[in-house]
Design an enzyme around this catalytic site. Structure first.
Site, PDB file in Angstrom:
ATOM      1  CB  CYS A  14      33.156  45.240   9.300  1.00 10.70           C
ATOM      2  SG  CYS A  14      32.189  44.117  10.545  1.00 10.70           S
ATOM      3  CE  LYS A  67      24.936  45.561   9.046  1.00 10.85           C
ATOM      4  NZ  LYS A  67      25.775  46.140  10.186  1.00 10.85           N
TER       5      LYS A  67
HETATM    6  C1  DHB Z   1      29.612  45.670  11.755  1.00 10.59           C
HETATM    7  C2  DHB Z   1      29.948  46.289  12.678  1.00 10.59           C
HETATM    8  C3  DHB Z   1      30.649  47.509  12.100  1.00 10.59           C
HETATM    9  O1  DHB Z   1      31.225  48.258  12.856  1.00 10.59           O
HETATM   10  C4  DHB Z   1      30.839  47.447  10.867  1.00 10.59           C
HETATM   11  O2  DHB Z   1      31.603  48.771  10.289  1.00 10.59           O
HETATM   12  C5  DHB Z   1      30.203  46.855  10.057  1.00 10.59           C
HETATM   13  C6  DHB Z   1      29.505  45.816  10.339  1.00 10.59           C
HETATM   14  C7  DHB Z   1      28.660  44.444  11.945  1.00 10.59           C
HETATM   15  O3  DHB Z   1      29.046  43.870  12.889  1.00 10.59           O
HETATM   16  O4  DHB Z   1      27.510  44.206  11.292  1.00 10.59           O
END
Ligand code: DHB
Length: 311
Positions: free
Chosen positions: A131, A45
């Site tokens: 993101c 993550k």
């Molecule tokens: C999140 C979503 C994404 O597409 C990303 O690249 C990083 C984080 C999110 O909302 O946590």
């Protein structure tokens, strides 16, 4: 039996399939399940400087054709993921991994990457420039000036293998401009694509996720044509030393085959992994191998990037 093995930079993987960042990668327990599955690797993550709770729930919803999310970067802080991939790299049977990172500002990104540079981690890093979900923070890679200034600073101190996770682009001129920026730097890979940002899904008269009045990143079937176009556009434009990771709309061996045909060296699974769980890697690997057998291909090199055009 054909092989779905691949390499990214100097790193070898027994299988080209793995999770997409954000799915099944928040905790050691989830990462362990990917490690134990048929996946060739995992990505963590996206880790920020500090731990984050993320946006209010509900913040993810499956839909008939895919998913919408506005997670808002919930994560345990980059150090948690850095410690874990360092721990694993010392184990003899360990796969190679990707550490996904980004700061909430360029300054934070540099603090994080300097810590990774100073650490014992020798694996791949994926800098998330895309993101879509943190209120007030635009998708970095839609701003070519900011992207260039971040990369130019990063490569003044960072010497470990680094790639970037990109948002989808939708215009040929943007493919040209983005590729021109990335070609200036010793990137090991680009990963196309993150979710299509800021879509809106409605059930009856109401949005399906709470943050941002329902706006969120779209994944799944909706995004495959956009993902394939981005993979192929960058495959055509980037220095051959910059490999492509294909992400978007993969739920079958055929989908993975198409990403590789467009030029992908590794293929990530997000929405479908969320829906099906880590056993999906065995299913899709078998489906991909069946297609390779039918076509007489022994390895991914036999068809990677070899998309046919109509003359
Ligand atoms: C999140 C979503 C994404 O597409 C990303 O690249 C990083 C984080 C999110 O909302 O946590």
């Amino acid at each position: 039996m054909p092989s779905t093995a691949t390499t990214i930079g100097n790193f070898a993987f027994d299988n080209c399939l793995m999770n997409a960042a954000g799915v099944y990668c928040m905790t050691r327990q989830e990462l362990d399940e990917i490690e134990a599955s048929a996946a060739g690797s995992f990505v963590t993550k996206t880790g920020t400087l500090e731990e984050r709770q993320g946006n209010p729930e509900p913040r993810y919803s499956d839909t008939a054709l895919g998913s919408i999310n506005s997670m808002g970067l919930p994560n345990l802080g980059f150090q948690y993921y850095l410690d874990y991939v360092i721990e694993l790299q010392d184990q003899p049977q360990s796969k190679n991994h990707f550490l996904s990172l980004v700061g909430l500002s360029p300054e934070e990104t540099h603090i994080i990457l300097k810590a990774v540079q100073a650490s014992e981690y020798q694996g791949l890093v994926e800098l998330n420039l895309s993101c879509p979900n943190v209120p007030g923070k635009p998708q970095i890679a839609y701003d070519f000036e900011t992207t260039e200034s971040i990369l130019s600073e990063v490569f003044s101190y960072f010497t470990k293998p680094l790639g970037v996770k990109l948002p989808p682009y939708f215009d040929i001129v943007h493919f040209d401009q983005a590729a021109a920026v990335f070609n200036k730097y010793p990137l090991v890979f680009v990963n196309c694509i993150n979710s299509i940002g800021n879509g809106l899904v409605i059930e009856d008269e109401t949005v399906v996720i709470k943050p941002k009045n329902g706006f969120g990143g779209i994944g799944g079937d909706y995004v495959k044509p956009t993902a394939l176009a981005n993979v192929h556009a960058f495959y055509q434009r980037l220095n051959p030393s910059i490999q492509i990771i294909g992400t978007g709309g993969v739920k079958s061996g055929r989908d993975a085959f198409e990403h590789i045909l467009c030029g992908a060296s590794m293929v990530q699974i997000g929405t479908a992994l969320h829906q099906e769980g880590p056993s999906i890697f065995e299913r899709i690997t078998n489906e991909l191998k069946a297609i390779m057998i039918e076509k007489g291909y022994q390895s991914l090199e036999d068809f990677r990037g070899k998309l046919h055009y109509i003359n």
